[in-house]
Design an enzyme around this catalytic site. Structure first.
Site, PDB file in Angstrom:
ATOM      1  CB  ALA A   1      36.137  26.639  14.287  1.00  0.00           C
TER       2      ALA A   1
ATOM      3  CB  CYS B   1      37.841  11.834 -14.252  1.00  0.00           C
ATOM      4  SG  CYS B   1      37.483  10.816 -12.777  1.00  0.00           S
TER       5      CYS B   1
ATOM      6  CG  ASP C   1      34.059  20.731  19.557  1.00  0.00           C
ATOM      7  OD1 ASP C   1      33.323  20.007  19.280  1.00  0.00           O
ATOM      8  OD2 ASP C   1      35.205  21.303  18.579  1.00  0.00           O
TER       9      ASP C   1
ATOM     10  CB  CYS D   1      34.776  10.354 -16.076  1.00  0.00           C
ATOM     11  SG  CYS D   1      34.155  11.576 -14.709  1.00  0.00           S
TER      12      CYS D   1
ATOM     13  CB  CYS E   1      36.013   7.693 -11.602  1.00  0.00           C
ATOM     14  SG  CYS E   1      34.441   8.864 -12.128  1.00  0.00           S
TER      15      CYS E   1
ATOM     16  CG  ASP F   1      30.455  16.584  14.763  1.00  0.00           C
ATOM     17  OD1 ASP F   1      30.840  16.681  15.770  1.00  0.00           O
ATOM     18  OD2 ASP F   1      30.229  17.627  13.616  1.00  0.00           O
TER      19      ASP F   1
END
Ligand SMILES: [Zn+2]
Length: 481
Positions: free
Chosen positions: A193, A276, A125, A281, A278, A90
C-alpha cells in the site's frame, strides 16, 4: 519449496543477495516486471533476453479469464507465459485496493496460485490507503494478519508464501506488522500500500513507512517494495533495505508517451534527443521514435531497459560500497526525493548498524554527507579514544614538538589520532575546501572527544583564517597559529 534468501554484499542497509525458490534463483536487488497476460507489450521471452530473471503477474486476472484460467491450470503458468525464470503472482489485493472488493477468498486465491505453478504466492492482504483513519488501518491490519496466519496453517511452513506488511502511515503499526510477519516465519515480505505515496511523490512518508516496517522485520527477510517501478527512487529504497521491485511503469508510461530516465521522466513528444544506449535509442532518432508505427512497444522496451540498467548499477554500487553516492545523485533529481533522502539520513544511526565497515571511498558531496553512516560510525567510536595529558589538534596550523599526542582535524569526522588517519573511513575520504557544514560536523566530533577526556589539556593549531572561529567555538582552549 520454501523461500531462501542469502545476502552476499552489503552497503548502508542495501544488500546484493540471492533469492531461491525451488529450482528458481534470482539475483537481488531485482526488478520483477508486471506482465498482464492480456496485453503483453513486451513478451516474457523478450524480457528473459534482456536479462530479467523474474516477473510478477496477477493470479486474479488468470482466475477470472475465460482464455487463461483452464490453460494455466492445465499447462502451468511458466508454459503459458513462455518464461522459465521466477514467477511471482499477486492475489487480487491490487484489485481490492482499486475496486473495493474481489470475488475470491484467501484460501481460494492461494490454492489457485499453487495450482497454476506460481513460484511465490501472495495471500489476500488488505492494502489500506495511507490516508485512512487509524481505526481503519488497525482493523484492516488485523484482517491481513489473520489471513497470513491462516495461509501458514493451511499451506504449511514450507509453502512459498509472501507475507505482506501493512500498517499505513503509522510507524508503530508498520513495525508491529513487520515483527509479527517475521515471527510467523515469512522470509519474503512485500511492504504494501505504498503506491499512493509514490504517485504523490510523498517520499518522506515512504521512508518513514519502510524504515518502520524494517525495524520490525527480521534482517534475514527479503523485502519487496510492492508497486515501486520508477528507477529514480530505487537507490533510495535499496539503501533502506528493499530488495525487490515490480514495475508496470514501463508499460503504463509508454502508453502515455513518457520516456523514463534514471533521474526522471521526459515526454517523448517534446524531446530532441534520446539520451540512452539501449537498442531502441541507438537505432532511432527522437523523430523516428515518435513516428514509428509500434512507438508504444518501442518506448516500453526502452523504459524497461533503462529500469533494468538502474538495478545493475545499484548492485554494482553495493559491491563497491558507493551506494551513498548513487542515493545522493538520484535524490537530487527531484526536490521531493531530496526530502526522502534527508529523512533517510535522520535514521542513519539505525542504518549504521547494518552498514559495512569499509568502503571504496568517501567523496564529500555537500551538507548531507555529514550525516552519512561513515561519519556516525566514527563519531560513535570517539568516546573510546583516550588522550594523554597534553594533546594537539592540528587544524592546518604548525606542529610544535612538545606535544605527546597529535590529532588531525578531519572534517566531517572530527579530530583523528594520526595513527588512525589512514584507516577507514578517513583514509578513503576526499573532501573539497572545508565548508561550514563539514567543519561543524567535525567540531561536534571534537566536543565528544573533549568530554571523554576532561583531564587532557588540548591545544588547537590552526591556519590564520580558522583561528577566530576555533577560539569562539572552543573558548576554554589555547589556539596557536
Ligand atoms: Zn533507450
Amino acid at each position: 519449496m520454501s523461500i531462501q534468501f542469502e545476502v552476499m554484499h552489503k552497503d548502508i542497509a542495501g544488500r546484493v543477495g540471492r533469492l531461491t525458490v525451488g529450482d528458481k534463483r534470482i539475483r537481488t536487488p531485482a526488478l520483477l516486471p508486471v506482465v498482464n497476460p492480456h496485453i503483453q507489450i513486451i513478451s516474457p521471452a523478450e524480457m528473459a533476453a534482456m536479462g530479467i530473471e523474474g516477473l510478477i503477474t496477477n493470479a486474479y486476472i488468470f482466475s477470472k479469464s475465460a482464455d487463461f484460467r483452464e490453460e494455466a491450470l492445465s499447462r502451468g503458468l511458466h508454459s503459458v507465459l513462455g518464461f522459465d525464470g521466477l514467477i511471482m503472482t499477486d492475489s487480487g489485493s491490487f484489485q481490492l485496493s482499486v475496486y473495493g472488493s474481489v470475488d475470491t477468498t484467501n484460501e481460494t486465491t492461494i490454492s489457485f496460485q499453487r495450482d497454476i505453478g506460481s513460484d511465490i504466492w501472495v495471500p489476500l492482504d488488505i492494502p489500506t490507503h495511507p490516508d485512512s483513519p487509524r481505526e481503519t488501518v488497525e482493523a484492516d491490519l488485523s484482517v491481513t494478519m489473520s489471513r497470513l496466519r491462516e495461509a501458514k496453517e493451511i499451506f504449511g511452513d514450507d509453502a512459498p508464501l509472501a507475507g505482506p506488511v501493512q500498517g499505513g502511515l503509522h510507524p508503530d503499526l508498520r513495525e508491529q506488522a513487520g515483527r509479527e510477519t517475521s515471527e510467523l516465519g515469512f522470509a519474503f515480505c512485500p511492504i504494501g500500500a505504498v503506491v499512493p505515496l509514490l504517485e504523490g511523490y510523498r517520499y518522506k512518508e515512504l521512508v518513514r513507512s519502510v524504515i518502520s516496517a524494517k525495524k520490525g522485520l527480521s534482517s534475514a527477510a527479503c523485502v519487496h517494495l510492492f508497486g515501486a517501478g520508477h528507477p529514480s527512487m530505487f537507490a533510495l529504497a535499496v539503501a533502506m533495505g528493499c530488495d525487490i521491485f515490480d514495475s508496470a511503469a514501463y508499460a503504463l508510461y509508454a502508453r502515455e508517451g513518457r520516456y523514463i530516465t534514471p533521474s526522471g521522466t521526459l515526454k517523448l513528444a517534446e524531446i530532441a534527443e534520446l539520451p540512452c544506449a539501449c537498442s531502441v535509442c541507438r537505432s532511432h532518432t527522437a523523430d523516428e521514435l515518435r513516428s514509428a508505427p509500434d512507438k508504444e512497444r518501442l518506448l516500453a522496451y526502452h523504459n524497461l531497459a533503462v529500469t533494468q540498467a538502474e538495478i545493475s548499477r545499484i548492485r554494482l554500487s553495493i559491491q563497491e560500497g558507493t551506494l551513498w553516492d548513487l542515493v545522493d545523485e538520484r535524490c537530487r533529481s527531484h526536490p521531493r526525493l531530496l526530502e526522502g533522502y534527508r529523512e533517510l539520513l535522520k535514521h542513519a544511526h539505525l542504518l549504521e548498524r547494518s552498514d559495512r565497515a569499509t568502503k571504496r571511498r568517501f567523496f564529500y558531496r555537500g551538507d548531507e554527507s555529514c550525516k552519512r553512516t561513515e561519519v556516525i560510525k566514527f563519531q560513535e567510536m570517539i568516546p573510546r579514544i583516550r588522550l594523554s595529558k597534553r594533546s594537539l589538534i592540528l587544524c592546518g596550523g604548525p606542529q610544535p614538538q612538545e606535544f605527546e599526542e597529535v590529532l588531525e582535524l578531519r572534517p566531517p569526522f572530527g579530530a583523528v589520532p594520526t595513527e588512525l588517519s589512514e584507516t577507514a573511513p578517513m583514509g578513503q575520504s576526499e573532501v573539497p575546501e572545508w565548508d561550514d557544514a563539514m567543519l561543524e560536523s567535525a567540531f561536534a566530533g571534537v566536543d565528544a572527544l573533549l568530554s571523554a577526556n576532561p583531564d587532557t589539556e588540548v591545544t588547537f593549531s590552526a591556519t590564520p583564517d580558522l583561528v577566530d572561529l576555533i577560539r569562539k567555538r572552543f573558548p576554554a582552549h589555547k589556539v596557536i597559529s
